[in-house]
Scaffold this active site. Sequence first.
Site, short mmCIF file in Angstrom:
data_model
loop_
_atom_site.label_atom_id
_atom_site.label_comp_id
_atom_site.label_asym_id
_atom_site.label_seq_id
_atom_site.Cartn_x
_atom_site.Cartn_y
_atom_site.Cartn_z
N HIS A 106 -15.18 13.60 14.16
CA HIS A 106 -15.58 12.31 14.71
C HIS A 106 -15.84 12.38 16.21
CE1 HIS A 106 -14.77 7.93 15.78
NE2 HIS A 106 -15.67 7.83 14.82
N ASN B 53 -19.41 -7.44 7.41
CA ASN B 53 -18.07 -6.91 7.64
C ASN B 53 -17.18 -7.11 6.42
OD1 ASN B 53 -18.70 -6.19 10.25
ND2 ASN B 53 -17.65 -7.90 11.22
N TYR C 51 -24.16 -1.18 21.15
CA TYR C 51 -22.74 -0.83 21.25
C TYR C 51 -22.39 -0.54 22.71
CZ TYR C 51 -22.30 -0.08 16.17
OH TYR C 51 -22.25 -0.24 14.81
N ARG D 222 -23.17 9.98 13.33
CA ARG D 222 -24.21 9.06 12.85
C ARG D 222 -25.39 9.18 13.79
NH1 ARG D 222 -21.23 5.66 9.39
NH2 ARG D 222 -19.12 5.19 10.09
N ARG E 224 -18.78 7.52 6.66
CA ARG E 224 -18.84 6.49 5.63
C ARG E 224 -20.12 5.66 5.70
NH1 ARG E 224 -13.76 3.50 5.95
NH2 ARG E 224 -12.92 5.06 4.51
#
Length: 787
Positions: A530, A141, A563, A470, A500
């Site tokens: 997104h 991170n 996630y 992604r 990114r």
Amino acid sequence: MKPAVPEPSPPPEGPAAGNGTMKLPPARSDVPMAPVARKNGFMSQQDTQAAEAQHPQPSVGSIAAHRQHAVAATVSDLEPDLDADLDTFEETRAEGALPQGRFLDRERSWLAFNERVLELAEDPNTPLLERANFLAIFASNLDEFFMVRVAGLKRRIATGVATRSASGLQPREVLEMIWARSRELMARHAACYHEDVAPALAEEGIHLVRWSELTDKEQARLFTLFRHQIFPVLTPLAVDPAHPFPYISGLSLNLAVVVRNPVSGHKHFARVKVPPLLTRFLEASPGRYVPIEDVIAAPNHLEELFPGMEILEHHAFRITRNEDLEVEEDDAENLLQALEKELMRRRFGPPVRLEVEESIDREVLDLLVRELKISEAEVYPLPGPLDLTGLFRIHGLDRPELKYPKFIAGTHRDLAEVESASAPDIFAALRARDVLLHHPYDSFSTSVQAFLEQAAADPDVLAIKQTLYRTSGDSPIVDALIDAAESGKQVLVLVEIKARFDEHANIKWARKLEEAGCHVVYGLVGLKTHCKLSLVVRQEGETLRRYSHVGTGNYHPKTARLYEDLGLLTADPQVGADLSDLFNRLSGYSRRETYRRLLVAPKSLRDGLIARIDKEVQHHRAGRPAFVRIKVNSMVDEAVIDALYRASQAGVPVDIWVRGICAVRPGVAGLSENIRVRSILGRFLEHSRVFAFGNGGEPEVWIGSADMMHRNLDRRIEALVRVVDPGHRAALNRLLDTGMSDTTASWHLGPDGEWTRHATDADGQPLRNIQEMLIDARRRRRGTATP
């Protein structure tokens, strides 16, 4: 390149001219601080204040010996006085004015988020290998924070476009705060590894050792490994008048080696790059692991690299570079080619951080600082080994008793097979009812993935439209889309190639999809796509029916197991029509800005949410049920926060469940006393976004892809979908209730910007872990609940 858009500047400091607004004093978390020593990351507020009064330094190795490299952190002796000038503030409330200083600093808030990750590593109640994993996550991170946020701030300062932040800090103040705060956190991180996690791992038979701790037999074994598998890929680079200082790539681990020519007596500097594709920790013998740089730097090994030279010293170092991307899309005839060129330029971004072993020789350090053109403030001396992201490898060891108990997601009950040997018919299930998915508790592979795979194989499916932000390296989603295209279906894929750090992978998928016959588009100029959307068009008799998926997370089967995300599968005609309109906008020239069951950024999402927040004020004043509950990754947008402040002032209860950054000051009398902010971190990364409103007794709930940040609301295509099923709305409100409950383990944000962990009750008993509760609930459905 287009400069980054600066955040809006708040009104000038000091007494406001003409409107009488007051300025809240800065929170302790918004000013540069001296490092505070902590034990296991848990300190009471009184202990913290006492420690700050004594200005102790972190005691990690001999970092104090390198204190000259640190920036002196100025500690403000002005503590928050949040009740000051309330009389003045009460006068302005009626006029709708809000005080200055009402926003916490976003960079400081991000560092506080990473501190919460560190606290999980420091917590002895976290399973041991998971503690090692959280140490690796913290390091990863922080790498990204420096590569993007710090690099962007430095670039804006250098180009003169940086302005005072919404928190009231000048750009240079923010940068100095980051240097001081990150130095403290990195010291704690190293201390946690050396003093706690590594010794505890050794007690469990997992020894992380240095070269000098190896036995002769282990060293001999590693010498053979070095000769045959490491030495052939090493390239020592000398630095002298004939050899300029080499380019050093970002995040690469390197050895600075000083050698002497025995004939001339001259000393020389050389750099050896640690090959990034080799294993970070090498197994010297069963259960004993040594960093690869130690193996390379062993005396007889360096002699193989520099034969005939005397090895005087060697030191590990690592740099972090600016790796954010700037693509001027308006001038790019081909976005794909422009991005590929920019990715090449990113390798040469300016350095923003230099990590060195604390034992480094001053002369060698001076050389690195000079050649890398980096300031002393950006040098971080630490005890080795550097780059603890290598602990991901240790977490991968097959020691299940040292990890979270294994959990395998099951098929959602509305999609489960019923006395059938064949796979369930997802289309039939969706014709019967909407399906609200909650990953990773509900399996991604038997829901969203199966939905697309069934669509690809179904001869009645005519078209599939899909966004990809992604996905994984061996993506079954991409395979399904390719199969569909090859079978003659119309397949439109919107690939966000500017995602990114996934740019290379997404360029690869874009080309592969194009080769298979898919229509591949890259979205709208100037906007990232997104939103998480999938649309299937199917011929059913004389009519066409549309099936849709709207999610909060990416179409990534691997991260779907880690996630926490939500998704709605539906055959609702309104959602299908909305997705058709939105995909037409993304692939063509549609200017539609309003939808039936969607809120879409950048046109309607912020305004739509603020209108609903304001409506809760009207409901509350009329005596009807009113509340605002929000679950997001980040809460930064000033317009949304101000709407929440106004709702709080009117008496509307506001709950915010945020994983990472939060610029809201909760609990300020007269401003935000009706706002509560909680954060939950654990084995799964909380990633879903939920927006719930009391709506006068008829609750309204939305889920989708948008966080409350400028980039999401102004520079991205984001989508929220309104959840209409009463059972689904109730389930989402129960989830929010549980997350915000005082009996659930979480961190609480105070008005001064400080986060306080609440893990036990007044009797010292552990509070409820919401993720374990949800796991156990799924197991009970399958009859495998823990006793």
